[in-house]
Design an enzyme around this catalytic site. Structure first.
Site, PDB file in Angstrom:
ATOM      1  N   SER A   1       0.537  -0.846  -0.036  1.00 16.18           N
ATOM      2  CA  SER A   1       0.182  -0.189   0.178  1.00 16.18           C
ATOM      3  C   SER A   1       0.974   1.532   0.161  1.00 16.18           C
ATOM      4  O   SER A   1       1.818   1.528  -1.025  1.00 16.18           O
ATOM      5  CB  SER A   1      -1.211   0.180   1.225  1.00 16.18           C
ATOM      6  OG  SER A   1      -2.026   0.185   1.507  1.00 16.18           O
TER       7      SER A   1
ATOM      8  N   HIS B   1      -8.771   0.948  -0.098  1.00 16.81           N
ATOM      9  CA  HIS B   1      -8.756  -0.504  -1.343  1.00 16.81           C
ATOM     10  C   HIS B   1     -10.209  -0.351  -1.473  1.00 16.81           C
ATOM     11  O   HIS B   1     -10.023  -1.639  -1.878  1.00 16.81           O
ATOM     12  CB  HIS B   1      -7.590  -1.459  -0.804  1.00 16.81           C
ATOM     13  CG  HIS B   1      -5.778  -0.678  -0.590  1.00 16.81           C
ATOM     14  ND1 HIS B   1      -5.217   0.090  -1.877  1.00 16.81           N
ATOM     15  CD2 HIS B   1      -5.221  -0.180   0.687  1.00 16.81           C
ATOM     16  CE1 HIS B   1      -4.525   1.013  -1.020  1.00 16.81           C
ATOM     17  NE2 HIS B   1      -4.471   0.535   0.240  1.00 16.81           N
TER      18      HIS B   1
END
Length: 759
Positions: A87, A191
């Protein structure tokens, strides 16, 4: 080989970076200037308890990760062979690869953290002890439709995001199953599609950034494959709403050879995840593929697949021989007619040239557009090669069906697929009649072929029966057919062949192929006996076919031919936007949903559409729910009215109705003025045409409203071609896909037969 991995949010702790800030004073000063506060005080002391807040966490982790990398390079003097980051950590990987400098990366991360901190409607949980497939099945079975997988952290550690209410419901359900669930302390559902607003704003911000050529390969969270320099910007935009595919990323690196993974930055979270992935990873043994059915069933990329070469069993031998002879094709493989010309002229031509049959998608096009397409197809392939065109049922405007049939008769179109029909209409019978030969009555065949796409037994029965007497009489009275034609049609089925459509993209009854195919085949046999038909009616399969395994299952079920659809929408030949193709090329099997059908809105018919990265299915279902509950738009509460006009339509109801007045007939407009519910349906249906237009034109700033018809077959196809040339959509060609599927289906069937014979 050495791979450096950089952690993301969740690895922070007070005291991180101790000793690094004074070692790299210039970078520390740059960070303070960009952030407007002391990064050293935040990381080491956190006196205001800000370190756990997203807008502070992300810049802090990025800075400490970067300093840790510089420190490691200074100590060892050696750079890694690969880089990856989880990430947020992906920005550190790009910094280490020299795609961006420290300052640019920090500016991006700072803005990203601020955007993500504003997401307050979602929540996240980590689920331990379940695989990604099991979590996906749980979400579907529990009907928790807001939930999406945000992180594939390890084979048995999956992170899920969604609405706060459904996250709480998921926790209760999972705990009843004795599954370990850990709520995460985050402000939103990162996400997932809950971050679409953040993504839109970030896209504008990052558009001014130019990424340099990568010095070291960096693995993308979105694709789990190395970044391509010119695509970095787009992939980092997608990263905000896409799942972090950490498991696949590490597995890809393992496949490159002996890898030494080193976590660079605070904590040891990634080191633990990597260890779990390594422990559970089982590379397929090529020498055992033919011996072990469990291994043979696993995905092996196209270019590396090793299967025993069949003897006397080839792609051309699949399917019914008479079907291929009647239609003049080499392979029992068809491509379906995706509406609005998405199944394009180029697609039909490509299929014809390789000995397969493609259908042009006429739905939603004008007669002039369809006429031009017919002319182009005939110019490119001539009149001899087999080509097909779609005839879409239009219950509200039956005259449009007949007008299209007359166009087909004008240009000598001989093959049509009849789609979405609920009963037999005069247009179908007229097309069949005009293909009969007057002086060959004993042959009882029409030169015009109708392949009926069906998903319900009662519709199949209608197509397996002779033309209804009332329709024959109507056509006779109108002088459109002759008596001898009507006489022959009483002895022939309306359809020459059936195509059983299971869980597919677009209009669908959500049928299951394993149940539908045997039932329809038996029904076909009964109807042939009942009417004493001389010629066998073939039954094909469509829906869910995107891999050799699925095609093999269809042929084993008794399919005489197969038809693919969704997988062809993500090809060079498909006439849709590159933006749509990019979205589709990244989906998995769980990334579709059901929504109302715009052309059959009031009837409650459903279409299957893309879910990942868009909000269309949720918004379309809400519109239908409102239509069912209310008799007029005025009955809808003011807050919801504002939401629909500002968020969905981007214009007022009156503006939408004015737009409708340009396309609907005066009779329909008058009816809408008299009937408030009819007017509401007309206004709501405008959104479906609007969302389709956005997708076809690729309007990036309104991507969340794209309506893209798609089934799970494309997700399966994407997994099948991962790691091969076809992984990228611009390397996919419809006829190549057909050949690959048919060839490997033949090989797979022969392999399975050999295994059973040896057992």
């Amino acid at each position: 080989m050495t791979t450096y991995v950089f952690p993301g949010q969740g690895s922070q702790y007070k005291g991180m970076g101790n000793g690094l800030f004074e070692k790299f004073p210039e970078i520390t000063r740059s960070a303070n200037r960009i952030l407007g506060y002391s990064i050293e005080k935040l990381c080491l002391h956190d006196e205001e308890n800000n370190l756990g807040k997203t807008q502070y966490t992300q810049p802090a982790l990025y800075t400490v990760n970067a300093l840790s990398y510089l420190d490691e390079i200074e100590k060892t003097g050696r750079k890694p062979d690969y880089l990856a980051g989880h990430s947020l950590g992906e920005y550190n990987a790009l910094f280490a690869a020299r795609a961006i400098n420290f300052e640019t990366g920090l500016e991006l991360v700072k803005y990203r953290g601020e955007l993500m901190s504003h997401s307050v409607n979602g929540a996240m949980i980590a689920i331990l002890g379940m695989s990604g497939e099991e979590v996906e099945a749980f979400i579907k079975q529990s009907r928790l439709f807001s939930l999406e997988i945000s992180n594939y952290n390890a084979p048995s550690q999956i992170v899920v995001g969604g609405s706060q209410n459904e996250i709480q419901e998921a926790i209760l359900l999972l705990e009843k199953k004795m599954v370990t669930v850990i709520p995460l302390k985050v402000s939103g559902a990162f996400h997932t599609s809950f971050m679409n607003n953040a993504r839109e704003k970030f896209e504008k911000f990052i558009s001014r950034i130019k990424f340099n050529e990568l010095r070291i390969p960096v693995i993308s969270n979105v694709t789990s494959r190395p970044h391509v320099t010119h695509e970095i910007q787009q992939k980092m935009i997608e990263q905000i709403t896409s799942s972090v595919r950490w498991t696949e990323s590490i597995q890809y690196l393992i496949q490159q050879g002996e890898v030494d993974f080193q976590e660079i930055g605070p904590g040891r979270v990634l080191a633990g995840l990597v260890s779990k992935i390594q422990a559970e990873y089982e590379p397929p043994s090529m020498s055992r593929v033919n011996e072990d059915p469990k291994i043979a069933s696993k995905h092996i990329p196209l270019e590396t697949k090793v299967i025993e070469k069949p003897s006397g069993f080839a792609a051309e031998s699949l399917g019914d021989r008479t079907f291929k002879e009647d239609y003049g094709i080499k392979y029992a493989y068809l491509s379906g007619a995706m509406y609005k010309g998405i199944a394009s002229v180029d697609m039909v031509v490509s299929m014809a040239k390789e000995g397969m049959l493609g259908f042009f998608g006429t739905g939603g096009l004008t007669l002039q557009q369809i006429e031009l397409a017919i002319q182009q197809v005939q110019q490119k392939v001539g009149l001899e090669k087999p080509v097909g065109f779609n005839l879409l049922h239009s219950p509200a405007q039956p005259e449009s069906e007949e007008a299209l049939v007359n166009l087909y008769l004008k240009y000598g179109v001989k093959i049509i697929d009849a789609s979405a029909f609920m009963n037999i209409t005069p247009a179908l019978v007229l097309f069949k009649a005009k293909g009969l030969e007057k002086y060959n009555k004993q042959n009882l065949q029409s030169n015009h072929k109708i392949i009926a796409k069906i998903s319900r037994p009662e519709v199949a029965e209608a197509f397996l029966s002779p033309a209804p007497e009332r329709i024959l009489n109507k056509l006779l009275v109108e002088g459109k057919i002759e008596t001898w034609q009507a006489e022959i049609l009483t002895q022939l089925p309306v359809a020459d062949d059936l195509c059983v459509e299971a869980d597919s993209g677009g209009h669908t009854d959500q049928g299951v192929a394993y149940a539908l195919m045997p039932a329809i085949i038996k029904q076909r046999d009964r109807m042939m006996d009942l009417h004493n038909y001389k010629k066998r009616i073939r039954v094909g399969a469509a829906g869910g076919i995107g891999t050799p395994e699925a095609a093999a299952a269809a042929f084993i079920l008794g399919a005489d031919f197969i038809m693919t659809g969704s997988i062809n929408q993500c090809t060079v030949e498909a006439n849709t936007s590159e933006s749509v193709k990019e979205l589709l090329s990244r989906i998995n099997v769980q990334d579709t949903d059901y929504a109302p059908a715009g052309d059959m809105f009031e009837m409650g018919a459903k279409v299957q559409v893309l879910k990942r990265g868009v909000l269309f299915p949720a918004r379309a279902n809400k519109l239908y729910d409102l239509y069912q509950k209310h008799n007029s738009i005025d009955e809808i509460d003011h807050k919801t009215q504002v939401q629909i006009q500002e968020k969905y339509f981007k214009r007022s109801f009156s503006e939408v109705f004015s737009d409708c007045c340009r396309y609907y007939s005066s009779e329909e407009i008058e009816k809408a003025e008299r009937n408030a519910k009819y007017k509401m349906a007309m206004i709501f249906k405008w959104y479906f045409a609007y969302s389709t237009r956005l997708a076809l034109q690729g309007i990036e700033e309104q991507k969340v409203d794209y309506q893209v018809h798609c089934g799970p077959a494309l997700g399966a196809f994407n997994q099948w071609v991962k790691g091969t040339r076809m992984e990228e959509w611009n390397k996919r060609h419809v006829s190549e896909i057909g050949l690959a599927i048919m060839t490997q289906t033949a090989e797979l069937l022969q392999t399975r037969i050999n295994q059973m014979l040896r057992a």
